[in-house]
Design a protein around this motif. Structure first.
Motif, PDB file in Angstrom:
ATOM      1  N   VAL A  29       0.823  -1.075  -0.042  1.00 54.02           N
ATOM      2  CA  VAL A  29      -0.076  -0.013   0.069  1.00 54.02           C
ATOM      3  C   VAL A  29       0.730   1.187  -0.113  1.00 54.02           C
ATOM      4  CG1 VAL A  29      -1.800   1.285   1.329  1.00 54.02           C
ATOM      5  CG2 VAL A  29      -1.710  -1.296   1.483  1.00 54.02           C
ATOM      6  N   ASP A  30       1.918   1.109   0.785  1.00 52.17           N
ATOM      7  CA  ASP A  30       2.958   2.500   0.895  1.00 52.17           C
ATOM      8  C   ASP A  30       3.487   2.760  -0.268  1.00 52.17           C
ATOM      9  OD1 ASP A  30       2.671   2.863   3.540  1.00 52.17           O
ATOM     10  OD2 ASP A  30       4.582   2.126   4.247  1.00 52.17           O
ATOM     11  N   GLU A  31       3.934   1.885  -1.398  1.00 51.42           N
ATOM     12  CA  GLU A  31       4.531   2.089  -2.566  1.00 51.42           C
ATOM     13  C   GLU A  31       3.538   2.483  -3.676  1.00 51.42           C
ATOM     14  OE1 GLU A  31       7.430   2.045  -3.212  1.00 51.42           O
ATOM     15  OE2 GLU A  31       7.761   1.684  -5.336  1.00 51.42           O
ATOM     16  N   MET A  32       2.138   2.248  -3.441  1.00 53.59           N
ATOM     17  CA  MET A  32       1.192   2.729  -4.208  1.00 53.59           C
ATOM     18  C   MET A  32       1.048   4.242  -3.803  1.00 53.59           C
ATOM     19  SD  MET A  32       0.024   0.448  -6.130  1.00 53.59           S
ATOM     20  CE  MET A  32       1.740   0.113  -6.301  1.00 53.59           C
ATOM     21  N   LYS A  33       1.018   4.433  -2.447  1.00 51.19           N
ATOM     22  CA  LYS A  33       0.672   5.931  -1.885  1.00 51.19           C
ATOM     23  C   LYS A  33       1.790   6.878  -2.382  1.00 51.19           C
ATOM     24  CE  LYS A  33      -2.519   4.932   1.786  1.00 51.19           C
ATOM     25  NZ  LYS A  33      -2.333   4.811   3.299  1.00 51.19           N
ATOM     26  N   ARG A  34       3.019   6.333  -2.271  1.00 51.34           N
ATOM     27  CA  ARG A  34       4.389   6.973  -2.685  1.00 51.34           C
ATOM     28  C   ARG A  34       4.155   7.447  -4.086  1.00 51.34           C
ATOM     29  NH1 ARG A  34       8.900   6.311  -5.535  1.00 51.34           N
ATOM     30  NH2 ARG A  34       8.393   4.225  -5.972  1.00 51.34           N
ATOM     31  N   ILE A  35       3.895   6.932  -4.913  1.00 47.85           N
ATOM     32  CA  ILE A  35       3.797   7.060  -6.202  1.00 47.85           C
ATOM     33  C   ILE A  35       2.808   8.197  -6.686  1.00 47.85           C
ATOM     34  CG2 ILE A  35       3.627   6.252  -8.717  1.00 47.85           C
ATOM     35  CD1 ILE A  35       5.094   3.634  -7.781  1.00 47.85           C
ATOM     36  N   TRP A  36       1.558   7.728  -6.285  1.00 45.35           N
ATOM     37  CA  TRP A  36       0.330   8.761  -6.290  1.00 45.35           C
ATOM     38  C   TRP A  36       0.735  10.135  -5.782  1.00 45.35           C
ATOM     39  CZ3 TRP A  36      -3.245   4.289  -4.268  1.00 45.35           C
ATOM     40  CH2 TRP A  36      -3.800   3.643  -5.131  1.00 45.35           C
ATOM     41  N   ASN A  37       1.502  10.231  -4.675  1.00 46.67           N
ATOM     42  CA  ASN A  37       1.705  11.436  -4.025  1.00 46.67           C
ATOM     43  C   ASN A  37       2.960  12.124  -4.894  1.00 46.67           C
ATOM     44  OD1 ASN A  37       0.188  11.215  -1.792  1.00 46.67           O
ATOM     45  ND2 ASN A  37       1.836  10.161  -0.486  1.00 46.67           N
ATOM     46  N   GLU A  38       3.467  11.530  -5.752  1.00 46.89           N
ATOM     47  CA  GLU A  38       4.586  12.327  -6.735  1.00 46.89           C
ATOM     48  C   GLU A  38       3.603  12.825  -7.938  1.00 46.89           C
ATOM     49  OE1 GLU A  38       7.283   9.315  -7.995  1.00 46.89           O
ATOM     50  OE2 GLU A  38       8.582   9.526  -6.125  1.00 46.89           O
ATOM     51  N   GLY A  39       2.248  12.284  -7.856  1.00 42.10           N
ATOM     52  CA  GLY A  39       1.598  12.802  -9.125  1.00 42.10           C
ATOM     53  C   GLY A  39       1.789  11.764 -10.339  1.00 42.10           C
ATOM     54  N   LYS A  40       2.150  10.807 -10.113  1.00 43.94           N
ATOM     55  CA  LYS A  40       2.357   9.708 -11.180  1.00 43.94           C
ATOM     56  C   LYS A  40       1.432   8.404 -10.902  1.00 43.94           C
ATOM     57  CE  LYS A  40       7.135  11.119 -11.890  1.00 43.94           C
ATOM     58  NZ  LYS A  40       8.405  10.547 -11.741  1.00 43.94           N
ATOM     59  N   THR A  41       1.562   7.619 -12.051  1.00 40.36           N
ATOM     60  CA  THR A  41       0.849   6.274 -12.045  1.00 40.36           C
ATOM     61  C   THR A  41       1.829   5.167 -11.754  1.00 40.36           C
ATOM     62  OG1 THR A  41      -0.809   7.230 -13.428  1.00 40.36           O
ATOM     63  CG2 THR A  41      -0.765   4.999 -13.215  1.00 40.36           C
ATOM     64  N   PRO A  42       1.301   4.239 -10.626  1.00 42.77           N
ATOM     65  CA  PRO A  42       2.312   3.074 -10.439  1.00 42.77           C
ATOM     66  C   PRO A  42       2.135   2.103 -11.557  1.00 42.77           C
ATOM     67  CG  PRO A  42       0.433   3.359  -8.728  1.00 42.77           C
ATOM     68  CD  PRO A  42       0.433   4.273  -9.805  1.00 42.77           C
ATOM     69  N   LEU A  43       3.295   1.557 -12.074  1.00 36.72           N
ATOM     70  CA  LEU A  43       3.316   0.447 -13.007  1.00 36.72           C
ATOM     71  C   LEU A  43       3.790  -0.821 -12.216  1.00 36.72           C
ATOM     72  CD1 LEU A  43       3.312  -0.326 -15.876  1.00 36.72           C
ATOM     73  CD2 LEU A  43       5.782   0.051 -16.013  1.00 36.72           C
ATOM     74  N   LEU A  44       2.907  -1.846 -12.373  1.00 40.70           N
ATOM     75  CA  LEU A  44       3.021  -2.856 -11.583  1.00 40.70           C
ATOM     76  C   LEU A  44       3.590  -4.139 -12.484  1.00 40.70           C
ATOM     77  CD1 LEU A  44       1.225  -1.333  -9.322  1.00 40.70           C
ATOM     78  CD2 LEU A  44       0.085  -3.441  -8.880  1.00 40.70           C
ATOM     79  N   ASP A  45       4.377  -4.744 -12.135  1.00 38.34           N
ATOM     80  CA  ASP A  45       5.142  -5.803 -13.039  1.00 38.34           C
ATOM     81  C   ASP A  45       4.858  -7.038 -11.965  1.00 38.34           C
ATOM     82  OD1 ASP A  45       6.495  -8.168 -13.903  1.00 38.34           O
ATOM     83  OD2 ASP A  45       8.192  -7.181 -14.166  1.00 38.34           O
ATOM     84  N   ILE A  46       3.546  -7.733 -12.156  1.00 38.98           N
ATOM     85  CA  ILE A  46       3.037  -8.798 -11.375  1.00 38.98           C
ATOM     86  C   ILE A  46       2.320  -9.925 -11.988  1.00 38.98           C
ATOM     87  CG2 ILE A  46       2.639  -7.115  -9.457  1.00 38.98           C
ATOM     88  CD1 ILE A  46      -0.082  -7.312  -9.598  1.00 38.98           C
ATOM     89  N   ASP A  47       2.228 -11.090 -11.448  1.00 40.74           N
ATOM     90  CA  ASP A  47       1.649 -12.024 -12.084  1.00 40.74           C
ATOM     91  C   ASP A  47       0.161 -12.094 -12.364  1.00 40.74           C
ATOM     92  OD1 ASP A  47       0.751 -12.957  -9.520  1.00 40.74           O
ATOM     93  OD2 ASP A  47       0.990 -15.109  -9.735  1.00 40.74           O
ATOM     94  N   VAL A  48      -0.152 -13.128 -12.928  1.00 41.78           N
ATOM     95  CA  VAL A  48      -1.571 -12.993 -13.609  1.00 41.78           C
ATOM     96  C   VAL A  48      -2.428 -13.127 -12.468  1.00 41.78           C
ATOM     97  CG1 VAL A  48      -3.362 -14.490 -14.785  1.00 41.78           C
ATOM     98  CG2 VAL A  48      -1.099 -14.138 -16.103  1.00 41.78           C
ATOM     99  N   GLN A  49      -2.074 -13.723 -11.290  1.00 44.49           N
ATOM    100  CA  GLN A  49      -3.357 -13.863 -10.322  1.00 44.49           C
ATOM    101  C   GLN A  49      -3.214 -12.378  -9.530  1.00 44.49           C
ATOM    102  OE1 GLN A  49      -5.424 -15.921  -9.979  1.00 44.49           O
ATOM    103  NE2 GLN A  49      -5.075 -17.282 -11.134  1.00 44.49           N
ATOM    104  N   GLY A  50      -2.150 -12.052  -9.415  1.00 45.60           N
ATOM    105  CA  GLY A  50      -1.775 -10.596  -8.592  1.00 45.60           C
ATOM    106  C   GLY A  50      -2.689  -9.547  -9.534  1.00 45.60           C
ATOM    107  N   ALA A  51      -2.711  -9.640 -10.774  1.00 46.33           N
ATOM    108  CA  ALA A  51      -3.226  -8.683 -11.739  1.00 46.33           C
ATOM    109  C   ALA A  51      -4.808  -8.575 -11.467  1.00 46.33           C
ATOM    110  CB  ALA A  51      -2.659  -8.828 -13.121  1.00 46.33           C
ATOM    111  N   ILE A  52      -5.179 -10.219 -11.594  1.00 46.10           N
ATOM    112  CA  ILE A  52      -6.659 -10.220 -11.567  1.00 46.10           C
ATOM    113  C   ILE A  52      -7.228  -9.677 -10.130  1.00 46.10           C
ATOM    114  CG2 ILE A  52      -8.354 -12.014 -11.395  1.00 46.10           C
ATOM    115  CD1 ILE A  52      -6.963 -13.673 -13.480  1.00 46.10           C
ATOM    116  N   ASN A  53      -6.619 -10.045  -9.187  1.00 47.66           N
ATOM    117  CA  ASN A  53      -6.854  -9.360  -7.808  1.00 47.66           C
ATOM    118  C   ASN A  53      -7.011  -7.918  -7.780  1.00 47.66           C
ATOM    119  OD1 ASN A  53      -6.849  -9.004  -4.995  1.00 47.66           O
ATOM    120  ND2 ASN A  53      -5.322 -10.380  -4.515  1.00 47.66           N
ATOM    121  N   VAL A  54      -5.966  -7.310  -8.141  1.00 44.40           N
ATOM    122  CA  VAL A  54      -6.023  -5.667  -8.111  1.00 44.40           C
ATOM    123  C   VAL A  54      -7.178  -5.223  -9.028  1.00 44.40           C
ATOM    124  CG1 VAL A  54      -4.423  -3.618  -8.475  1.00 44.40           C
ATOM    125  CG2 VAL A  54      -3.405  -5.596  -7.659  1.00 44.40           C
TER     126      VAL A  54
END
Ligand code: 5GP
Length: 192
Positions: A87-112
């Protein structure tokens, strides 16, 4: 999460060329995107940096974070190896005014995607074939034969999920696949 906080996910079987496309994306539009550094319990590979490629944790520390609800999602991606997005990593990036780019597996992607819906763009990078995948993993030289077989088995399963994603990009031509990915990202970021 605020209404305009977006997430972009790149997912693919390992060896599909996802890392190359990810690197290009981050080089092309650094003012819009920032790589979301995951936590993992796997061993650091040569050339990797702690805190840059991943935050490398012991299994105990990882489980502690699960208990403290510090993950947006986490998975045991390979037997005994945990990976998770904090959660902290997402917030850090949003606070910079940017969009987080996640490189995660298929199940993780479906979950998010389930959690954040329309605010998420899921992109599946499809390899041309399992044979090409096997060749790429072998050439990369970072895995043992047994690990490669594990990754091939997982890839075969993951390709079966490809229709769950917002965009499917066939990586038979790296330049075209990269350009298609950049277009999909720019299109998603520019709307609403
Ligand atoms: P590798 O060990 O080769 O770096 O990564 C193995 C797999 O784990 C890749 O498919 C990668 O996308 C996935 N992965 C990396 N970080 C995360 C994460 O935070 N969550 C999930 N679910 N998968 C991840």
């Amino acid at each position: 999460m605020e209404a305009n906080n977006k997430i972009i996910i790149l997912t693919a079987p390992s060896g599909a060329g996802k890392t190359t496309i990810k690197t290009k994306l981050l080089e092309e539009i650094p003012e819009l995107l920032s790589f979301s550094v995951s936590a993992t319990t796997r061993k650091i590979r040569s050339g990797e940096k702690d805190g840059v490629d991943y935050v490398f944790l012991s299994e105990n520390d990882f489980k502690e974070k699960i208990d403290q609800h510090e993950f947006v999602e986490w998975e045991m991606v390979y037997p005994g190896l945990y990976y998770g997005t904090t959660v902290d990593e997402m917030k850090r990036i949003w606070n910079e005014g940017k969009t987080p780019l996640l490189d995660i597996d298929v199940q993780g992607a479906i979950n998010v995607k389930k959690q954040f819906g329309e605010n998420v763009l899921t992109i599946f990078i499809a390899p041309p074939s399992i044979e090409v995948l096997r060749e790429r993993l072998t050439k990369r030289g970072t895995d043992t034969a047994e690990h490669i077989q594990t990754r091939i088995n997982k890839a075969t399963e993951e390709i079966g999920y490809k229709n769950n994603f917002d965009a499917i990009i066939l990586n038979d031509d790296l330049t075209k696949a990269t350009n298609d990915t950049i277009s999909a990202v720019l299109n998603f970021i520019s709307k609403g």
